[in-house]
Design an enzyme around this catalytic site. Structure first.
Site, PDB file in Angstrom:
ATOM      1  N   HIS A  89       7.068  45.532  54.994  1.00  0.00           N
ATOM      2  CA  HIS A  89       6.173  45.602  56.483  1.00  0.00           C
ATOM      3  C   HIS A  89       7.255  45.211  57.532  1.00  0.00           C
ATOM      4  CE1 HIS A  89       5.859  42.228  54.542  1.00  0.00           C
ATOM      5  NE2 HIS A  89       6.394  41.183  55.423  1.00  0.00           N
ATOM      6  N   CYS A  96      14.127  46.532  55.183  1.00  0.00           N
ATOM      7  CA  CYS A  96      12.795  45.550  55.141  1.00  0.00           C
ATOM      8  C   CYS A  96      13.214  44.057  55.960  1.00  0.00           C
ATOM      9  CB  CYS A  96      13.202  44.583  53.483  1.00  0.00           C
ATOM     10  SG  CYS A  96      14.414  43.842  53.356  1.00  0.00           S
ATOM     11  N   GLY A  97      13.088  43.401  56.328  1.00  0.00           N
ATOM     12  CA  GLY A  97      13.255  42.713  57.189  1.00  0.00           C
ATOM     13  C   GLY A  97      14.791  42.372  57.435  1.00  0.00           C
ATOM     14  N   GLY A 152      16.629  43.699  55.314  1.00  0.00           N
ATOM     15  CA  GLY A 152      17.523  44.492  53.897  1.00  0.00           C
ATOM     16  C   GLY A 152      18.086  43.858  52.714  1.00  0.00           C
ATOM     17  N   GLY A 184      16.873  41.996  50.841  1.00  0.00           N
ATOM     18  CA  GLY A 184      16.113  41.395  49.801  1.00  0.00           C
ATOM     19  C   GLY A 184      15.855  43.153  49.103  1.00  0.00           C
ATOM     20  N   HIS A 201      34.695  54.147  48.317  1.00  0.00           N
ATOM     21  CA  HIS A 201      34.901  53.696  47.464  1.00  0.00           C
ATOM     22  C   HIS A 201      34.256  53.265  46.396  1.00  0.00           C
ATOM     23  CE1 HIS A 201      38.502  52.004  50.177  1.00  0.00           C
ATOM     24  NE2 HIS A 201      38.866  53.129  50.234  1.00  0.00           N
ATOM     25  N   ARG A 212      41.035  56.363  41.473  1.00  0.00           N
ATOM     26  CA  ARG A 212      40.956  55.766  40.968  1.00  0.00           C
ATOM     27  C   ARG A 212      39.784  54.283  41.270  1.00  0.00           C
ATOM     28  NH1 ARG A 212      43.112  55.112  46.376  1.00  0.00           N
ATOM     29  NH2 ARG A 212      42.384  53.156  47.913  1.00  0.00           N
TER      30      ARG A 212
HETATM   31  C1  RB5 Z   1       9.124  40.023  54.925  1.00  0.00           C
HETATM   32  O1  RB5 Z   1       9.480  38.509  56.019  1.00  0.00           O
HETATM   33  C2  RB5 Z   1      10.963  39.478  54.219  1.00  0.00           C
HETATM   34  O2  RB5 Z   1      11.327  39.017  53.938  1.00  0.00           O
HETATM   35  C3  RB5 Z   1      11.525  40.621  54.049  1.00  0.00           C
HETATM   36  O3  RB5 Z   1      11.547  42.164  54.822  1.00  0.00           O
HETATM   37  C4  RB5 Z   1      12.994  41.153  53.663  1.00  0.00           C
HETATM   38  O4  RB5 Z   1      14.238  40.650  55.103  1.00  0.00           O
HETATM   39  C5  RB5 Z   1      13.495  40.140  52.991  1.00  0.00           C
HETATM   40  O5  RB5 Z   1      14.483  40.600  52.519  1.00  0.00           O
END
Ligand code: RB5
Length: 146
Positions: free
Chosen positions: A9, A65-66, A68, A70, A98, A132
């Site tokens: 989301h 994600c919010g 990037g 997670g 690389h 390399r």
């Molecule tokens: C969701 O609120 C948020 O935690 C998720 O999108 C992300 O940013 C997690 O790393």
């Protein structure tokens, strides 16, 4: 090049814009959602995208994600995945030259869509340099086997 695209989301809006951009630029891609802004758990979508790249069903993956962060943590736990959480074009280029990255992640709450498009142009069109760097990638593969 076959691309798989996914978001939670927090990345829903940017992911939808990236899908439009990929379509406009004639990339072959599949958008696996999410398709509503309802709250979900990012590991579920990140694992699906990463697994599909790991088993060669797709060549590259894009995750949002919010922050990037997670989705990049999850993706990098899947064998064969080298994911970069990227907010600039230099990192995008170097991560291909690389590190031979096969997944890119974005923080939908922190990056403008125009910047994401610029980064994607670079990331999708830069080749791995080999040489390399191949030896270093092989060392990553050895760690995956431990
Ligand atoms: C969701 O609120 C948020 O935690 C998720 O999108 C992300 O940013 C997690 O790393």
């Amino acid at each position: 090049m076959k691309i798989i695209l996914g978001a939670d989301h927090g990345g829903y809006e940017l992911k939808n814009n990236i899908a439009l951009w990929l379509k406009e630029n004639n990339y072959q891609f599949e958008d696996i959602g999410v398709f509503t802004p309802d709250s979900v758990d990012y590991p579920d979508i990140a694992y699906k995208v990463a697994k599909s790249v790991s088993n060669s069903e797709f060549d590259r993956g894009i995750l949002v994600c919010g922050s990037g962060v997670g989705v990049s943590i999850v993706a990098n736990k899947v064998k064969g995945i080298r994911a970069v959480n990227c907010h600039d074009t230099v990192t995008a280029r170097l991560s291909r030259q690389h590190n031979n990255t096969n997944i890119i992640t974005f923080g939908g709450r922190f990056i403008a869509k125009e910047m994401a498009y610029e980064i994607l142009k670079v990331w999708l069109n830069t080749e791995f340099e080999g040489g390399r760097h191949t030896n270093r990638i092989n060392k990553i593969k050895q760690i995956e086997e431990k």
